[in-house]
Enzyme design. Structure first.
Site, PDB file in Angstrom:
ATOM      1  NE  ARG A  12      54.487 178.598 108.265  1.00 44.44           N
ATOM      2  CZ  ARG A  12      55.565 179.366 108.068  1.00 44.44           C
ATOM      3  NH1 ARG A  12      56.768 178.811 108.062  1.00 44.44           N
ATOM      4  NH2 ARG A  12      55.446 180.653 107.882  1.00 44.44           N
ATOM      5  CE1 TYR A  13      50.730 179.303 109.320  1.00 44.45           C
ATOM      6  CE2 TYR A  13      49.804 177.290 108.405  1.00 44.45           C
ATOM      7  CZ  TYR A  13      50.516 178.465 108.241  1.00 44.45           C
ATOM      8  OH  TYR A  13      51.012 178.792 107.016  1.00 44.45           O
ATOM      9  CG  ASP A  79      41.302 151.740 115.313  1.00 41.94           C
ATOM     10  OD1 ASP A  79      40.375 150.909 115.246  1.00 41.94           O
ATOM     11  OD2 ASP A  79      41.126 152.972 115.184  1.00 41.94           O
ATOM     12  CB  THR A 103      30.365 148.058 118.986  1.00 41.20           C
ATOM     13  OG1 THR A 103      30.868 147.741 117.676  1.00 41.20           O
ATOM     14  CG2 THR A 103      29.756 149.450 118.981  1.00 41.20           C
ATOM     15  CB  SER A 104      34.897 149.856 117.114  1.00 45.67           C
ATOM     16  OG  SER A 104      35.421 148.557 116.942  1.00 45.67           O
ATOM     17  CG  HIS A 151      28.670 200.153  96.315  1.00 46.00           C
ATOM     18  ND1 HIS A 151      27.950 199.033  95.979  1.00 46.00           N
ATOM     19  CD2 HIS A 151      27.766 201.049  96.799  1.00 46.00           C
ATOM     20  CE1 HIS A 151      26.663 199.243  96.223  1.00 46.00           C
ATOM     21  NE2 HIS A 151      26.534 200.462  96.730  1.00 46.00           N
ATOM     22  CB  SER A 281      59.150 192.790 100.540  1.00 43.83           C
ATOM     23  OG  SER A 281      59.608 192.416  99.260  1.00 43.83           O
ATOM     24  CB  SER A 326      36.883 156.018 109.829  1.00 43.79           C
ATOM     25  OG  SER A 326      37.949 155.990 110.741  1.00 43.79           O
ATOM     26  NE  ARG A 330      41.037 158.158 111.543  1.00 44.11           N
ATOM     27  CZ  ARG A 330      41.410 157.038 112.172  1.00 44.11           C
ATOM     28  NH1 ARG A 330      42.651 156.879 112.547  1.00 44.11           N
ATOM     29  NH2 ARG A 330      40.529 156.093 112.421  1.00 44.11           N
TER      30      ARG A 330
END
Length: 478
Positions: A12-13, A79, A103-104, A151, A281, A326, A330
């Site tokens: 939708r967005y 992963d 490393t990962s 106000h 509406s 993690s 994400r």
């Protein structure tokens, strides 16, 4: 329709452009680009990596077998290693040197930084365009008097355009913060498992200069001029918080704009776009609800709350790293960007110079004139004093007449007759013609037109010139 959950950000967005930045394709092709950059740098620095291997890796960046990667991940429960093996299947000659010394977080964290940079670039482009459209609106209506409020009660007048500069100025503040975060963003680089670069020192036999050069070469290939100076295994999660804080700041500005438009629409002064066949509406056919501005406010609230996620994540990183960041990051970082992307898409639509905000000048004028007699009393009193009147006696008489006029309006539903009462009182020595001359709304807007001109010239134009505003904006979902 599907039988599984789909994020409203996707259905939708958010724009397709932003969705792609946080897609699997973007993520995993960036992993592969980083592996190519690592292999190329290692080759150029004298390790046993060949040009043929680098070329093979580069040729297969987009050749991702997601089914194979999923099978490997089910086997390894990891992963990164799953994609190392899937990449190796596509690049048999280079399989043995993929991820060498890394490393990962070499692929994971560096990719996250690259994605945030690319996403911020999209946000910046849209933010600048909204600022441009709002400044055009401000310029167009810089001299149109309208009620100002403190106000949420009528106060001295402002102009429609001057009010728009308030919205625009807050977005300029956000843009400045966004530019700052973009400018300070750095890659993690190749830091190793605890940030010591021990594995690369081993590979290069203790040659510190080559280890440092490796990072520099990777950063340059990925479009960065620097890497973080020190780290554990990950870049500091305060980076995510800093970036999301800028997004939350944009959300604040957007919510202020959206709420003001909702209030103005309830006054029938200004309306957001309403399409020919749009239904306001399901029950009340006459309704013209400010659904775009309501959606801005709704999504803004989400993004403002979402910034707590990276805040807690940054505060709970144990020593050199932990993995409780993690799953949270994400989701939270991606959705903060998707949310702001959606908000700016709507703001682009609402502020569009051709089909955006509708300004109802006659309603605005009528509402001004209903309140103006009260605001004009100080001018009337000062004119009477100049003609010989007693300031204290005049003040008391105005107070008495104001109570009478206020009661007529509130209790009897009549028009404000304060000015008529004053004209009919010889104490004020004023004619109807003189009163009409005083009761011109344009007399009560101070420096609004000049303030708008100065704001656009000194604050907006330099930003637009620096960024080169373009009409080429990705599709807008409203």
């Amino acid at each position: 329709m599907t039988n599984s959950y789909e994020s409203p950000f996707c259905t939708r967005y958010a724009s397709k452009e932003m969705q792609y930045i946080f897609s699997a394709d973007k993520k995993f092709t960036t992993w592969r680009r980083l592996w190519v950059a690592l292999a190329r740098a290692e080759m150029n620095l004298g390790l046993g990596v060949t040009q043929e291997q680098v070329d093979e890796l580069e040729a297969n960046i987009d050749n991702i077998d997601y089914e194979a990667a999923a099978a490997y991940e089910k086997q390894f429960r990891h992963d990164v290693m799953a994609h190392v093996h899937a990449y190796g299947d596509a690049c048999p000659k280079a399989a043995g040197i993929i991820h060498l010394g890394a490393t990962s977080c070499y692929v994971g964290d560096n990719t996250d930084v690259i994605i945030m940079r690319d996403a911020m670039t999209v946000i910046k482009r849209k933010l600048v365009k909204v600022i441009s459209q709002l400044s055009d609106f401000a310029d167009k209506y810089k001299a149109m008097p309208c009620l100002a409020y403190t106000h949420l009660q009528p106060a001295q007048l402002t102009t429609v355009g001057k009010r728009a500069t308030l919205w625009c100025n807050e977005l300029l503040m956000d843009l400045e913060d966004l530019d700052f975060q973009l400018g300070r963003l750095k890659l993690l680089g190749s830091k190793g498992t605890t940030g010591t670069q021990a594995s690369f020192m081993e590979l290069f036999h203790g040659d510190t200069d080559k280890v440092k050069k490796l990072e520099q070469m990777i950063a340059e290939e990925m479009g960065f001029d620097a890497v973080v100076p020190v780290s554990g295994q990950t870049y500091s999660r305060k980076t995510d918080y800093a970036v999301c804080s800028v997004l939350a700041s944009i959300a604040q500005s957007a919510m202020k704009f959206g709420n003001d438009i909702r209030l103005l629409q309830s006054f029938k002064e200004i309306e957001e776009p309403f399409e020919k066949n749009q239904i306001g509406s399901s029950a009340m056919a006459y309704k013209r609800n400010p659904m775009r501005s309501e959606r801005i406010c709704s999504l803004a609230r989400y993004v403002m709350c979402d910034v707590l996620n990276p805040a807690f994540t940054a505060g709970t990183q144990w020593f050199e790293r932990t993995l409780d960041d993690s799953a949270n990051k994400r989701i939270s970082v991606a959705e903060a960007f998707l949310g702001i992307d959606a908000i700016l898409n709507i703001m682009l639509n609402v502020t569009d110079p051709e089909n955006g905000l509708a300004v109802y000048d006659k309603i605005i004028r009528r509402r001004v004139m209903a309140e103006l007699p009260f605001m004009a009393t100080e001018n009337i009193m000062m004119d009477a004093v100049e003609k010989g009147g007693n300031r204290q006696e005049l003040h008391e008489r105005i107070r008495e007449y104001s109570m009478i006029a206020g009661a007529n309006v509130k209790r009897e539903g009549l028009d404000n007759n304060l000015c008529e009462l004053i004209v009919n009182d010889p104490m004020f020595m004023i004619t109807k013609e003189e009163m009409d001359e005083i009761l011109k709304p344009e007399n009560f807007i101070g420096r609004c037109p000049q303030q708008v001109d100065e704001f656009i010239e000194n604050c907006v134009k330099p930003v637009l010139e620096e960024n080169g505003v373009s009409d080429d904006i990705a599709e807008i979902n409203v």
